[in-house]
Design a protein around this motif. Structure first.
Motif, mmCIF file in Angstrom:
data_model
loop_
_atom_site.group_PDB
_atom_site.id
_atom_site.type_symbol
_atom_site.label_atom_id
_atom_site.label_comp_id
_atom_site.label_asym_id
_atom_site.label_seq_id
_atom_site.Cartn_x
_atom_site.Cartn_y
_atom_site.Cartn_z
ATOM 1 N N GLY A 267 -2.187 -26.240 -23.174
ATOM 2 C CA GLY A 267 -2.974 -26.761 -22.125
ATOM 3 C C GLY A 267 -2.486 -28.057 -21.591
ATOM 4 O O GLY A 267 -3.145 -28.558 -20.289
ATOM 5 N N GLN A 268 -1.710 -28.651 -21.899
ATOM 6 C CA GLN A 268 -1.251 -29.951 -21.285
ATOM 7 C C GLN A 268 -0.211 -29.857 -20.658
ATOM 8 O O GLN A 268 0.467 -30.785 -19.879
ATOM 9 N N ILE A 269 0.380 -28.772 -20.496
ATOM 10 C CA ILE A 269 1.837 -28.431 -19.550
ATOM 11 C C ILE A 269 1.152 -28.636 -17.892
ATOM 12 O O ILE A 269 0.146 -28.128 -17.660
ATOM 13 N N ASN A 270 2.115 -29.292 -17.445
ATOM 14 C CA ASN A 270 2.094 -29.735 -15.817
ATOM 15 C C ASN A 270 3.123 -28.523 -15.168
ATOM 16 O O ASN A 270 4.153 -28.929 -14.938
ATOM 17 N N TRP A 271 2.364 -27.597 -14.865
ATOM 18 C CA TRP A 271 3.290 -26.455 -14.015
ATOM 19 C C TRP A 271 3.787 -26.648 -12.796
ATOM 20 O O TRP A 271 4.909 -26.317 -12.308
ATOM 21 N N GLN A 272 2.956 -27.687 -12.035
ATOM 22 C CA GLN A 272 3.610 -27.935 -10.761
ATOM 23 C C GLN A 272 4.590 -28.774 -10.840
ATOM 24 O O GLN A 272 5.773 -28.590 -10.217
ATOM 25 N N ALA A 273 4.865 -29.816 -11.920
ATOM 26 C CA ALA A 273 6.067 -30.467 -12.157
ATOM 27 C C ALA A 273 7.180 -29.613 -12.371
ATOM 28 O O ALA A 273 8.414 -29.895 -12.050
ATOM 29 N N ILE A 274 6.967 -28.677 -13.330
ATOM 30 C CA ILE A 274 7.857 -27.897 -13.854
ATOM 31 C C ILE A 274 8.539 -26.798 -12.542
ATOM 32 O O ILE A 274 9.748 -26.689 -12.324
ATOM 33 N N GLY A 275 7.507 -26.252 -11.716
ATOM 34 C CA GLY A 275 7.838 -25.499 -10.622
ATOM 35 C C GLY A 275 8.764 -26.056 -9.540
ATOM 36 O O GLY A 275 9.464 -25.480 -8.901
ATOM 37 N N ALA A 276 8.531 -27.563 -9.619
ATOM 38 C CA ALA A 276 9.394 -28.119 -8.401
ATOM 39 C C ALA A 276 11.072 -28.236 -8.929
ATOM 40 O O ALA A 276 11.795 -28.714 -8.125
ATOM 41 N N GLN A 277 11.378 -27.904 -9.938
ATOM 42 C CA GLN A 277 12.612 -27.916 -10.420
ATOM 43 C C GLN A 277 13.245 -26.433 -10.167
ATOM 44 O O GLN A 277 14.088 -26.334 -11.050
ATOM 45 N N TRP A 278 12.767 -25.493 -9.584
ATOM 46 C CA TRP A 278 13.308 -24.177 -9.361
ATOM 47 C C TRP A 278 14.927 -24.227 -9.059
ATOM 48 O O TRP A 278 15.439 -23.536 -9.566
ATOM 49 N N MET A 279 15.101 -25.264 -8.149
ATOM 50 C CA MET A 279 16.492 -25.226 -7.776
ATOM 51 C C MET A 279 17.594 -25.589 -8.786
ATOM 52 O O MET A 279 18.738 -25.121 -8.997
ATOM 53 N N CYS A 280 16.984 -26.423 -9.790
ATOM 54 C CA CYS A 280 17.828 -27.043 -10.997
ATOM 55 C C CYS A 280 17.935 -25.818 -11.748
ATOM 56 O O CYS A 280 19.173 -25.534 -12.339
ATOM 57 N N SER A 281 16.922 -25.116 -12.075
ATOM 58 C CA SER A 281 17.063 -24.088 -13.083
ATOM 59 C C SER A 281 17.826 -22.925 -12.586
ATOM 60 O O SER A 281 18.805 -22.554 -12.953
ATOM 61 N N GLY A 282 17.921 -22.696 -11.307
ATOM 62 C CA GLY A 282 18.792 -21.529 -10.717
ATOM 63 C C GLY A 282 20.321 -22.071 -10.814
ATOM 64 O O GLY A 282 21.242 -21.232 -11.033
ATOM 65 N N THR A 283 20.432 -23.399 -10.404
ATOM 66 C CA THR A 283 22.049 -23.825 -10.421
ATOM 67 C C THR A 283 22.309 -23.845 -11.977
ATOM 68 O O THR A 283 23.435 -23.416 -12.230
#
Length: 448
Positions: A267-283
């Protein structure tokens, strides 16, 4: 980064054979300890600044993650002596990504919220990259990564190398790399904190380009550690004083052997902050596929024997999907570690399993030793990896690439370093798309 060595003896991979126990243990422990040293530097890179209080837990988390992946790859790979480990380029991108996640969290976020969000970022990257690798292997698309322009790959690797250099500067000086901190670096920071690491990095860059023997790296690092402690002893600096002065890690015994997450933490996870890094994950996913292909092809050169890249993609993919589900960090086939084991005679799965066991036994039995491990050595290893990436694609690639490709490589990494890393990634992907459209239009015109 091109690690494929020249003029190595071509030897066929042999099926698992019975080796003397002493040989198995020696080779396994040697390869394992070298992996531990580099993974410690990655832990320091990721668990810094806001997460520095969790460095002890982070070291345990990374070492046990790496051990689990080594075991899975050793058991599933078509080559008995294949060794997996964390890699500098994807880990550098991941460290930058986790740093950006922390910056995007509200100032009111607790330290536990920071930690949970960072661990989930790491785990999701492992899982998504694993799924990408497995899908490529299942569809037999192992060679498709060759279609990505070399200039884009080089730009991404050089950009990641710069991230490693910046991370090394922070580890060695305790300061973020800026123009002002760099100009004041020489007189504002005690030389004993950064000079040994700098000398080690430069020495490793020179020596590993000149000598290809597998034990040069391990011997050089061991000698550097011994020499540093000898200098401290001559200067009258005790271990406790070195700890107080920040010359060693100074951490308590490892706080964890595996997961840092509990179901109650979700419940403490900030999904918005994680989602903003989609380009890094893809790279990270694409770069990992490229590096995996290069590493497997490198082993083919050493062995003069074809290795099924699609099978190895599925192996790495399966391992990292499981690691992601378990909250672990990304790792995959390592050319350097596999070559070291191979040249020492470790060509059985048992040797690799002993190396993996070293990752587990060391933190369980010798975690107190980590308190006195020199921070400057870890910073030097990060600097070495960063300099290798930059030298390969900023200097040595001049004679290997066309003028256009060379200019594009420099443009991507300079934009990453000056404007921002995400801007450099966006530019690289835009160039890749432009190349794809151009090649597609050429084929259409040729068929008309």
């Amino acid at each position: 980064m091109r690690f494929i060595p020249k003029n190595l003896g071509a030897e066929q991979p042999q099926p698992d054979q019975v080796q003397p126990w002493l040989s198995v243990i020696t080779i396994g422990v040697t390869t394992g300890m070298l992996g531990i040293l580099f993974d410690l530097s990655f832990a320091v890179l990721i668990f810094s600044n806001s997460l520095s209080g969790y460095l002890s837990a982070g070291i345990g988390f990374i070492l046990f993650s790496a051990a689990a992946t080594r075991i899975m790859v050793a058991l599933m790979s078509s080559f008995p002596g294949m060794v997996s480990d964390l890699a500098g380029i994807p880990t550098a991108i991941l460290a930058w990504s986790t740093g950006m996640v922390i910056r995007q969290l509200p100032t009111t976020a607790s330290s536990s919220e920071l930690l949970v969000t960072v661990i989930v970022t790491i785990a999701l990257t492992s899982m998504l990259t694993g799924a990408f690798l497995w899908l490529m292997g299942a569809l037999k698309l192992g060679s498709i990564v060759r279609l990505l322009p070399e200039a884009v790959i080089g730009g991404f690797i050089a950009s990641s190398g710069w991230l490693l250099v910046k991370g090394a500067f922070e580890v060695l000086s305790g300061q973020e790399l800026t123009v002002s901190s760099f100009l004041s670096f020489g007189y504002s920071v005690n030389p004993i904190q950064w000079l040994p690491g700098l000398l080690l990095a430069v020495y490793l860059v020179v020596i590993t380009r000149r000598y290809r023997h597998s034990l040069v790296m391990a011997g050089s690092i061991a000698a550097a550690i011994a020499l540093l402690y000898a200098c401290l002893a001559l200067a009258g600096t005790s271990l406790s004083q070195a700890n107080t002065q920040g010359l060693t890690l100074g951490i308590p015994p490892l706080q964890t052997t595996w997961q840092l997450l509990r179901w109650s933490d979700l419940g403490q996870i900030n999904w918005q902050a994680i989602g903003a890094q989609w380009m890094c994950s893809g790279t990270v996913s694409v770069i990992t596929a490229v590096l995996l292909l290069m590493n497997v092809k490198g082993m083919e050169v050493v062995l003069a024997h074809k290795i099924d890249i699609n099978h190895e993609l599925k192996v790495a993919g399966s391992a990292n999907m499981l690691m992601g589900l378990g909250g672990g960090i990304l790792s995959f086939h390592s050319l350097g570690r596999s070559m070291l084991a191979h040249k020492m005679g470790g060509r059985t799965r048992l040797v690799t399993l002993v190396g993996a066991a070293t990752f587990i036994v060391f933190p369980l039995l010798f975690s107190s030793v980590l308190t006195y491990f020199p921070t400057t050595i870890l910073g030097g290893l990060l600097l070495y990896l960063g300099l290798c990436a930059l030298l390969e694609w900023v200097y040595f690639s001049y004679k290997k690439l066309s003028k256009l490709d060379y200019v594009l490589v420099q443009l991507i990494w300079l934009v990453s370093g000056i404007v921002g890393f995400l801007h450099g990634l966006a530019l690289g992907w835009a160039i890749a798309l432009g190349f794809a459209i151009y090649e597609g239009s050429k084929r259409i015109r040729a068929n008309v």
